[in-house]
Design an enzyme around this catalytic site. Structure first.
Site, PDB file in Angstrom:
ATOM      1  N   LYS A  91     -10.420 -13.418  -6.620  1.00 11.10           N
ATOM      2  CA  LYS A  91     -11.355 -13.499  -5.781  1.00 11.10           C
ATOM      3  C   LYS A  91     -12.547 -12.153  -5.742  1.00 11.10           C
ATOM      4  CE  LYS A  91      -9.765 -12.192  -1.392  1.00 11.10           C
ATOM      5  NZ  LYS A  91      -9.514 -11.989  -0.063  1.00 11.10           N
ATOM      6  N   LYS A 113     -14.534  -6.202  -2.985  1.00 15.50           N
ATOM      7  CA  LYS A 113     -15.327  -4.880  -2.837  1.00 15.50           C
ATOM      8  C   LYS A 113     -15.023  -3.633  -3.813  1.00 15.50           C
ATOM      9  CE  LYS A 113     -15.610  -5.119   2.210  1.00 15.50           C
ATOM     10  NZ  LYS A 113     -14.663  -4.865   3.509  1.00 15.50           N
ATOM     11  N   LYS A 121       0.811  -1.297  -0.139  1.00 13.18           N
ATOM     12  CA  LYS A 121       0.230  -0.045  -0.035  1.00 13.18           C
ATOM     13  C   LYS A 121       0.833   1.304   0.002  1.00 13.18           C
ATOM     14  CE  LYS A 121      -4.417  -1.767   1.885  1.00 13.18           C
ATOM     15  NZ  LYS A 121      -5.314  -1.583   2.939  1.00 13.18           N
TER      16      LYS A 121
HETATM   17  P1  AMP Z   1     -12.425  -7.526   3.121  1.00 14.50           P
HETATM   18  O1  AMP Z   1     -13.333  -7.699   1.850  1.00 14.50           O
HETATM   19  O2  AMP Z   1     -10.936  -7.788   2.448  1.00 14.50           O
HETATM   20  O3  AMP Z   1     -12.438  -6.489   3.969  1.00 14.50           O
HETATM   21  O4  AMP Z   1     -12.539  -8.916   3.997  1.00 14.50           O
HETATM   22  C1  AMP Z   1     -13.473  -8.915   5.007  1.00 14.50           C
HETATM   23  C2  AMP Z   1     -13.528 -10.386   5.184  1.00 14.50           C
HETATM   24  O5  AMP Z   1     -14.324 -11.094   4.170  1.00 14.50           O
HETATM   25  C3  AMP Z   1     -12.258 -11.088   5.570  1.00 14.50           C
HETATM   26  O6  AMP Z   1     -12.220 -11.990   6.552  1.00 14.50           O
HETATM   27  C4  AMP Z   1     -12.112 -12.118   4.175  1.00 14.50           C
HETATM   28  O7  AMP Z   1     -11.623 -13.262   4.686  1.00 14.50           O
HETATM   29  C5  AMP Z   1     -13.596 -12.207   3.964  1.00 14.50           C
HETATM   30  N1  AMP Z   1     -13.406 -12.177   2.345  1.00 14.50           N
HETATM   31  C6  AMP Z   1     -13.409 -11.293   1.460  1.00 14.50           C
HETATM   32  N2  AMP Z   1     -13.371 -11.603   0.244  1.00 14.50           N
HETATM   33  C7  AMP Z   1     -13.748 -12.767   0.217  1.00 14.50           C
HETATM   34  C8  AMP Z   1     -14.016 -14.058  -0.745  1.00 14.50           C
HETATM   35  N3  AMP Z   1     -14.139 -13.287  -2.071  1.00 14.50           N
HETATM   36  N4  AMP Z   1     -14.440 -15.002  -0.331  1.00 14.50           N
HETATM   37  C9  AMP Z   1     -14.665 -15.310   0.743  1.00 14.50           C
HETATM   38  N5  AMP Z   1     -14.252 -14.756   1.821  1.00 14.50           N
HETATM   39  C10 AMP Z   1     -14.034 -13.489   1.613  1.00 14.50           C
END
Ligand code: AMP
Ligand code: TRP
Length: 326
Positions: free
Chosen positions: A192, A195, A111
């Site tokens: 993956k 967001k 970052k």
């Molecule tokens: P983030 O979206 O990176 O803030 O992730 C928040 C939580 O959601 C974390 O614990 C990640 O492991 C889970 N997470 C994020 N994206 C995925 C995905 N595509 N599949 C499964 N878990 C996810």
């Protein structure tokens, strides 16, 4: 009962991957753990934020926590900046951290882009996360695999303090989400679901309208051989959809593929639309009920008080062991 702590950043677009990979597990842990779930707004400001949007996102995420089934009479749900102990402990732990170990964090490297002007908060981000966890004498931290390095640092800091001062902290364990729980992007099943992806049809956000869900699923990338079979290596698109179908319906992947033997992707996708819309409808309804209610504020205020009481006890111990204050 063991204590669980986890934090989620206040951002928009919480999606099916977040739900199946993280939030669903948060809900299940409530049955046999004492759970504390935090909306980490102080972490969010390590990158620029519009204050109005940030405030909205805090309330959005809090409402989603409750909408998916986190029960505020069992678990503590609160906003990080409402409990001053996070920042206090973060400073104490900053003084116990080595600059070398912080510069080595892969998230900082990714970052900061090696820039002199990278915010110092990006560097100390993992120390604040360690403070979040250690402040509550946490036993278990359910998080994504990408947080492993931060959890290791948290453990190192706890052990370092315990070894050089009186025993001050509980040394926590990370509980990492299962690989199989990983939901891939609908438009590119090798990535993956995220967001931040530009294409809104790459993800299903928990609050998407049925028409949007339908469009995203019907457009989802598959392959040209037309056979519904679970094979993530060679058929990542259809395998991802099978995975989603299975977790949302509770049916095993074998049963599903048997049911669709001889049928086409079109039929399968139509049914998946229905299953997804049905699974998300109660979440959306509950979200709408709570998002603009007074109840939400009351829950977060009560959560901050309960969290604050635990935090205060820990800070008292920390101050005593470090010789701070009177
Ligand atoms: P983030 O979206 O990176 O803030 O992730 C928040 C939580 O959601 C974390 O614990 C990640 O492991 C889970 N997470 C994020 N994206 C995925 C995905 N595509 N599949 C499964 N878990 C996810
Ligand atoms: N860094 C975590 C993430 O980006 C969020 C987080 C902050 C967190 N503090 C935490 C997670 C404490 C677990 C425990 O996903």
């Amino acid at each position: 009962m063991k204590r669980v702590f986890s934090g989620v950043q206040p951002t928009g677009n919480i999606h099916l991957g977040n739900y199946l990979g993280a939030l669903k597990q948060f809900v299940e842990l409530q049955n046999d753990h004492e759970c504390i779930y935090c909306i980490v707004d102080l972490h969010a400001i390590t990158v620029p934020q519009d204050p109005k949007v940030l405030r909205e996102h805090i309330l959005d995420v809090a409402s989603l926590y409750l909408a998916v089934g986190i029960n505020p009479s069992k678990s503590i749900v609160f906003v990080q900046s409402d409990v001053p102990g996070h920042v206090e402990l973060s400073w104490v732990l900053t003084c116990c951290s080595y600059t070398g170990e912080l510069y080595r964090m892969t998230q900082f490297k990714a970052k900061s882009h090696n820039k002199e002007s990278a915010p110092a908060g990006l560097l100390t981000y993992p120390v604040l996360m360690a403070a979040d966890i250690l402040l509550y004498d946490t036993d278990i931290v359910p998080v994504g695999n990408d947080q492993k390095q931060h959890i290791e640092l948290t453990r190192d800091l706890a052990i370092r303090v315990n070894n050089t001062r009186k025993k001050t902290f509980v040394v926590p364990e990370g509980r990492y989400m299962k690989e199989g729980a990983r939901i891939m992007a609908l438009d590119d099943p090798r990535q993956k679901m995220s967001k931040s992806a530009e294409n809104v049809h790459s993800r299903i956000s928990l609050l998407d309208e049925p028409s949007k869900i339908k469009k995203s699923i019907m457009k989802a990338t598959t392959d040209s051989d037309g056979i519904i079979r679970f094979d993530p290596e060679n058929k990542p698109g259809i395998s991802n959809l099978l995975n989603i179908y299975s977790v949302l319906s509770g049916q095993s992947i074998d049963d599903i593929t048997a049911d669709y033997d001889g049928k086409g992707y079109g039929d399968f996708k139509k049914d998946l639309v229905e299953i997804t819309v049905d699974a998300l409808a109660p979440i959306k309804a509950r979200y709408e009920e709570i998002r603009y209610s007074d109840e939400l504020r009351t829950i977060l205020k009560d959560g901050a008080e309960r969290a604050g009481a635990i935090a205060e006890k820990t800070m008292k111990r920390v101050k005593e062991n470090f010789g701070l204050g009177l």
